[in-house]
Design an enzyme around this catalytic site. Structure first.
Site, mmCIF file in Angstrom:
data_model
loop_
_atom_site.group_PDB
_atom_site.id
_atom_site.type_symbol
_atom_site.label_atom_id
_atom_site.label_comp_id
_atom_site.label_asym_id
_atom_site.label_seq_id
_atom_site.Cartn_x
_atom_site.Cartn_y
_atom_site.Cartn_z
ATOM 1 N N GLU A 46 0.373 -1.064 -0.129
ATOM 2 C CA GLU A 46 -0.057 -0.069 0.089
ATOM 3 C C GLU A 46 1.172 1.010 -0.113
ATOM 4 O O GLU A 46 2.166 1.270 0.734
ATOM 5 C CB GLU A 46 -0.951 0.200 1.580
ATOM 6 C CG GLU A 46 -1.643 1.213 1.586
ATOM 7 C CD GLU A 46 -2.636 1.198 2.964
ATOM 8 O OE1 GLU A 46 -3.337 2.077 3.115
ATOM 9 O OE2 GLU A 46 -3.034 0.331 3.640
ATOM 10 N N LYS A 137 -8.901 3.723 -3.239
ATOM 11 C CA LYS A 137 -9.504 3.193 -2.302
ATOM 12 C C LYS A 137 -10.493 3.803 -2.147
ATOM 13 O O LYS A 137 -10.671 5.238 -1.760
ATOM 14 C CB LYS A 137 -8.573 3.387 -1.271
ATOM 15 C CG LYS A 137 -8.762 2.380 0.257
ATOM 16 C CD LYS A 137 -7.736 3.471 1.470
ATOM 17 C CE LYS A 137 -7.510 2.449 2.489
ATOM 18 N NZ LYS A 137 -6.958 2.015 3.350
ATOM 19 N N CYS A 171 -6.328 -3.041 1.514
ATOM 20 C CA CYS A 171 -6.253 -2.856 2.710
ATOM 21 C C CYS A 171 -7.967 -2.990 3.403
ATOM 22 O O CYS A 171 -8.741 -3.907 3.217
ATOM 23 C CB CYS A 171 -5.559 -1.237 3.648
ATOM 24 S SG CYS A 171 -5.129 -1.970 5.229
#
Length: 315
Positions: A46, A137, A171
């Site tokens: 990430e 994201k 995540c």
């Protein structure tokens, strides 16, 4: 039928924080190493380009911000990339030279409006060097919301490869059941999960998703120490009471029945490898297919808005 066997690599490392050139050097080095070991796909953690500023508050408290924090955030913005742009061109050259699929977590800078908003994104590069897509994201987690904007449904990207369909969630997006279902419905065979979560419970998450999606799950986390943080940053003093190892890793590869194809590794910078048998994905769905025979569309339905969201419409 596509290719039934593929070797993949997951990188567990961290560049110098806010140092884009450091990230590119590590990417080039690890791509060559993985190529030498026969890997056809590489996954990086990430926000590998730009860095995950673990421990920084950027001077933000409820009701106030500091100029020092703003200065650090501006440096963070300067380490971001645009997609597409000269930096993705460079990633393309690296991927093309090695003939590999390259999947990297990046800090992305918006190009359309203010050109200042940052996003936590995944960038997908093909072995021919072409940009295949990106994912932003959807919801930054906790204090991350001070750093990154929210993505929309237009970047729920899935790419076709000779060995299967690949998509990613970043995540804690993987804790969003509807986001996972959207990816399953796109027919993914490999789910990539760049992360910053090094807790033991993250491993349970990977196993659950692999069993639920009957897919391979590749998780890449940073191994980060204080040595990767420039002392010149205003926020460096906030790390005074933190341990030397800021993120211990835990990168892993899990098969479609929830078993490790490569067990998690902690407390070291490394690359983990696994030989994936893509035929096992189909075999695993004999008794469970979340987007197929183990579904009740007459009871449950999911609507996904994949339209790009615009804040201003000019006629």
């Amino acid at each position: 039928m596509g290719e039934q066997k593929v070797k993949v690599a997951v990188v567990q490392a961290a560049p110098i924080l806010f140092d884009k050139e450091s990230a590119f050097r590590k990417i080039a080095g690890y791509v060559q190493e993985a190529k030498g070991n026969g890997a056809k796909l590489l996954l990086f953690p990430e926000v590998f380009i730009g860095g995950y500023p673990r421990g920084f508050s950027f001077g933000a408290r409820v009701g106030s911000r500091t100029m020092e924090g703003r200065e650090d955030w501006a440096k963070y913005g300067n380490s971001a990339i645009t997609i597409p742009g000269t930096d993705t061109d460079l990633l393309g050259e690296i991927a093309r030279e090695a003939g590999v699929y390259l999947i990297i977590g990046v800090v992305e800078r918006d190009q359309e409006y203010s050109q200042s908003t940052l996003y936590n994104s995944i960038v997908y590069i093909g072995p021919d060097g072409k940009l295949l897509g990106k994912h932003r994201k959807l919801i930054p987690t906790g204090s991350e919301r001070l750093l990154w904007g929210q993505g929309d449904g237009s970047t729920l990207t899935v790419i076709d490869t000779p060995f299967g369909r690949i998509g990613g969630l970043i995540c804690w997006e993987n804790y969003m059941p509807l986001a996972r279902m959207a990816m399953y419905a796109k027919g993914i065979d490999i789910l990539v999960t760049p992360t910053a979560d090094a807790r033991d419970t993250w491993q349970a998450t990977l196993m659950h998703i692999a069993c639920e999606g009957r897919c391979y799950v590749l998780s890449s986390n940073q191994f980060a120490t204080k040595d990767s943080y420039p002392e010149s940053l205003n926020g460096y003093a906030e790390l005074a009471n933190d341990p030397t190892i800021l993120c211990r890793g835990g990168s892993a590869i899990v098969g479609p029945l929830g078993e490790y194809a490569a067990e998690p590794v902690y407390d070291t910078e490394t690359v983990i490898y696994a030989d994936l048998d893509m035929a096992s994905v189909t075999a695993s769905r004999f008794d469970f297919d979340a987007a197929g025979h183990y579904n009740r569309p007459d009871v449950f339905q999911l609507q996904v808005n994949e339209a790009k969201q615009s804040i201003v419409s000019f006629s």
